[in-house]
Design an enzyme around this catalytic site. Sequence first.
Site, PDB file in Angstrom:
ATOM      1  CB  THR B  27      53.237  44.199  32.945  1.00  0.00           C
ATOM      2  OG1 THR B  27      51.819  43.765  33.239  1.00  0.00           O
ATOM      3  CG2 THR B  27      54.087  44.090  34.120  1.00  0.00           C
ATOM      4  CB  CYS B  33      49.955  40.828  39.791  1.00  0.00           C
ATOM      5  SG  CYS B  33      48.236  40.349  39.517  1.00  0.00           S
ATOM      6  CG  HIS B  50      50.855  40.503  35.261  1.00  0.00           C
ATOM      7  ND1 HIS B  50      50.850  41.749  34.694  1.00  0.00           N
ATOM      8  CD2 HIS B  50      50.269  40.418  36.381  1.00  0.00           C
ATOM      9  CE1 HIS B  50      49.933  42.624  35.802  1.00  0.00           C
ATOM     10  NE2 HIS B  50      49.691  41.517  36.888  1.00  0.00           N
TER      11      HIS B  50
END
Lengths: 291, 168
Positions: B27, B33, B50
Amino acid sequence: MTEHIDNEKIMAAIEKTPLIPANTAQLVNVCNDPMHCLRDIVHVAKHDAALTANILRVVNSAAFSRSITIDTIDRAVSLLGGDIIVGMALAETAETFFKKDLTGYGGHQYDLWRHDLRTAIASKKIAEKSAGKINADVAFTAGLLHDLGKAILSDFLQGTMEKILAAIDSGQYADYPTAEKEIVGVDHGYIGYLMIKKWNLPESILDAVRYHHEPAAAQPELRPLVYAVHLGDLIAMMSGGGTGADSMHCALDPEYKKYIHLSEDDFSIILLDVEEEYNILKSTLFDQGDS
Amino acid sequence: MKTQNKIKILGVGDFAASNSSDEMLKTFGLGSCVAVIILHPATKTAGMVHVALPESTVSPAKVKSHPGYFADTGIPALLQLMATLGCKNGEKGKGMVVKLAGGAKVLDPDNIFNIGKRNVLAVKKVLWSYGLGPIAEDVGGNFSRTVTVAMDTGKITLSSPGKKDWHL
């Protein structure tokens, strides 16, 4: 402040910035008029065959999942909205900047486009919650152009990343744009402003690009827009769309609360809405070949 | 989510798990996040979600399309997916190894923008409800993180522009 940078190489790079087509400038200015209607946008777009073709391609692209084919420019413009039409025109005009490999920031090709598009959408979402105080189409355009200066400044920041990050961590510089000023003499906002100054765009957009990291320095009547882009930029970074080492290393000006009223929940919802609209627009505005 | 050269790339709100030894989960550019990485050594499975926000109550309509957006729906969705790959969450979380990365913030004196910190707290709260807790975390700070999980070794690599890669 004189509108000159005491660095001939940077000035020479800025002076090479191409002008934008008259139609594109006209589109931005039409959207800047609070009384504008979609018909005004259609009128400009119709006189640009390439843009018209592009609009019809985008409106019928798979990302929008339409069940019928849209074959008139009037209908296409009303479905897409002024912001996206302007975005398409600017994406084409400034493509060489948007796709620049931002090695001076540790960024990659198209990072600038991805970040600017996220910022454009976030700035627009913030404007939409301003009860008419901020023109959402203008916020989108200003967001899209806000970091254009990085395309030039990146070349002059080669090899500085580690030093800047250490200096910010030790408290020597308040944030990344401050470090840019210390090292090169100007920040990317000012370079971006000089790049687009000749484009005949509304003053509000020039101020938003110039002052997006120091919104309190903008003209008082333009501050709501400039703060919207200031916040939109940070939201884009938070959602993972930065341009390299400077991502998250930017200071929030808490004075935004004087101009923009958003709750924590509003921020959260904007964060998700930006992500969803970004995922629709990223591949439709122009082909960047990647995520 | 898309797969590129055996790398599953997770966007915001995506979750995935795999037990193919030649695959990776990745990711890019986590800001506020949080990536929740769950390893199940017994089956050599790794999963990642995520997470963008602490709680789904802020926008329940989005839970169906993207449960991974929120800590309170993303972690259950990932555990459920891993269960289909034979990963049993034993008593008191035995058998699962959890690591966290992300949750950064911008320079904000008022902390209203510190969604990162709230994400990390919410993730831990949800993990605790399953008897799970992170054994390692690289969270907070003012920088973005890209996370890669190698399935064959369970090795987690973090990277950020201007920094040398490091492991979690």
